[in-house]
Design an enzyme around this catalytic site. Structure first.
Site, PDB file in Angstrom:
ATOM      1  N   LYS A  66       9.210  -0.179   2.168  1.00 25.10           N
ATOM      2  CA  LYS A  66       9.045  -0.476   1.318  1.00 25.10           C
ATOM      3  C   LYS A  66      10.279  -0.756  -0.385  1.00 25.10           C
ATOM      4  CE  LYS A  66       4.335   1.664   0.678  1.00 25.10           C
ATOM      5  NZ  LYS A  66       4.035   3.078  -0.062  1.00 25.10           N
ATOM      6  N   ASN A  87       4.526  -2.658  -1.974  1.00 22.90           N
ATOM      7  CA  ASN A  87       4.254  -2.861  -0.755  1.00 22.90           C
ATOM      8  C   ASN A  87       3.059  -4.202   0.020  1.00 22.90           C
ATOM      9  OD1 ASN A  87       1.571  -2.833  -2.751  1.00 22.90           O
ATOM     10  ND2 ASN A  87       0.199  -1.148  -1.348  1.00 22.90           N
ATOM     11  N   ASP A 102       0.157   0.331  -5.151  1.00 23.38           N
ATOM     12  CA  ASP A 102       0.315   1.773  -4.663  1.00 23.38           C
ATOM     13  C   ASP A 102      -0.324   2.670  -6.100  1.00 23.38           C
ATOM     14  OD1 ASP A 102       0.455   1.867  -2.458  1.00 23.38           O
ATOM     15  OD2 ASP A 102       2.140   1.179  -2.344  1.00 23.38           O
ATOM     16  N   GLY A 128       7.755  11.903  -5.770  1.00 16.11           N
ATOM     17  CA  GLY A 128       8.592  11.258  -4.395  1.00 16.11           C
ATOM     18  C   GLY A 128       8.268   9.759  -4.970  1.00 16.11           C
ATOM     19  N   GLY A 129       8.784   9.162  -4.317  1.00 17.01           N
ATOM     20  CA  GLY A 129       7.432   7.857  -3.924  1.00 17.01           C
ATOM     21  C   GLY A 129       6.105   7.213  -4.710  1.00 17.01           C
ATOM     22  N   GLY A 241      -8.044  10.778  -1.312  1.00 16.69           N
ATOM     23  CA  GLY A 241      -7.565   9.411  -1.243  1.00 16.69           C
ATOM     24  C   GLY A 241      -6.976   8.209  -0.399  1.00 16.69           C
TER      25      GLY A 241
END
Ligand code: ATR
Length: 279
Positions: A66, A87, A102, A128-129, A241
């Site tokens: 990514k 993405n 995302d 994080g990402g 999610g």
């Protein structure tokens, strides 16, 4: 001629994206096919050259590509550039253009439940990402406050400092945030804690959670993490999610076809696959 779409990543065999997108192509009568392509670390440039050569219509990019993909594209959308991760790639008249759906997928998922986020006090767990995509997207739409808690404080500091959109933010240790949890309207869990196989772990204690607050976890396997189970017990509204996964896919599909697809149909397809995997 049949249009071609794909997802590239390593590992990729268990990706749910091909079934989800192929079902949508069938449902909307679009002559296209979506493949999972295994592209190993170190092979990304050759793979992208190949995808250009066959004039692919678009593709998704997943772990571990990514970030590296940005330098191989002709253009990158400003939000994706700020996040530093792509993405979704769209072939726009021969130019490969990168987007990040995302963060938008997660934020849209939350907005399906809480349409106006402007006055909400938000906490993000993790740096994080995924946290970055969500924090930057939330900041870009303008919200009152987004605090961050992360095991490694420096990473949270870097995330907040790098954000190009102005937003009020404080960084808290786990202990501090657990004490002041009652101040948050929305909590977004972005780490891998609670995911299979370590399903009995949770990143923070929810002892002081405000009743009627909203807790969103980016994990979808298991469908209900320990954190979400506790949140429910404390009288909070919860979201797993699946919404984020489905919506990032729906936003990719919209960029490729112009159609915002049926979210319920996508959810059913994903749940069916998750059920299948668990057997
Ligand atoms: P992603 O791109 O999926 O967000 P990542 O960039 O590796 O993945 O980020 C993982 C996040 O989960 C980070 O916030 C990480 O905390 P650190 O910054 O301290 O590494 C967090 N994380 C992962 N495992 C953890 C654990 N066992 N305890 C606490 N935090 C954890």
């Amino acid at each position: 001629m049949k249009k071609l779409f794909a997802v590239i990543g390593d590992p990729i065999a268990h990706s749910m994206s091909p079934s989800m997108h192929n079902d949508l192509f069938y449902y909307y009568g679009i002559d296209a096919h979506y493949h999972a392509l295994h592209v190993k670390r170190g092979d990304l440039k050759r793979a992208v050259d190949g995808l250009r050569a066959i004039n692919i219509s678009g593709f998704n990019v997943t772990v571990p590509h990514k970030i590296e993909i940005l330098s191989l594209l002709d253009r990158v959308d400003p939000l994706a550039k700020a996040i530093g991760a792509v993405n979704t790639v769209v072939n726009e008249d021969g130019q490969l253009v990168g987007y990040n759906t995302d963060g938008e997928g997660s934020v849209k998922g939350i907005m399906n439940k809480i349409p106006d986020l402007h006055n909400q006090n938000i906490l993000i767990i993790g740096a994080g990402g995924a946290a970055k995509a969500i924090y930057f997207t939330l900041s870009s739409i303008g919200v009152k406050n987004i605090d961050v808690t992360n095991r490694t404080r420096e990473k949270a500091e870097a995330l907040v400092a790098e954000c190009p959109y102005k937003v009020n933010s404080q960084i808290w240790t786990r202990n501090d945030v657990e004490e002041r949890l009652g101040e948050y309207d929305i909590i977004v869990q972005t780490t891998s804690i609670g995911m299979e196989p370590d399903i009995e772990c949770q990143p923070i204690s929810l002892h002081n959670l405000k009743e009627n607050s909203f807790v969103s976890d980016i994990i979808y396997n298991p469908l209900e993490t320990k954190l979400l189970r506790f949140a429910k017990e404390k009288g909070a509204h919860t979201q797993n999610g699946i919404d984020m996964f489905v919506l990032q896919g729906a936003l990719s599909f919209k960029k490729w076809t112009g159609i915002f697809p049926d979210q319920t149909r996508m959810e059913k397809m994903v749940l069916k696959q998750l059920g299948g995997q668990e057997c």
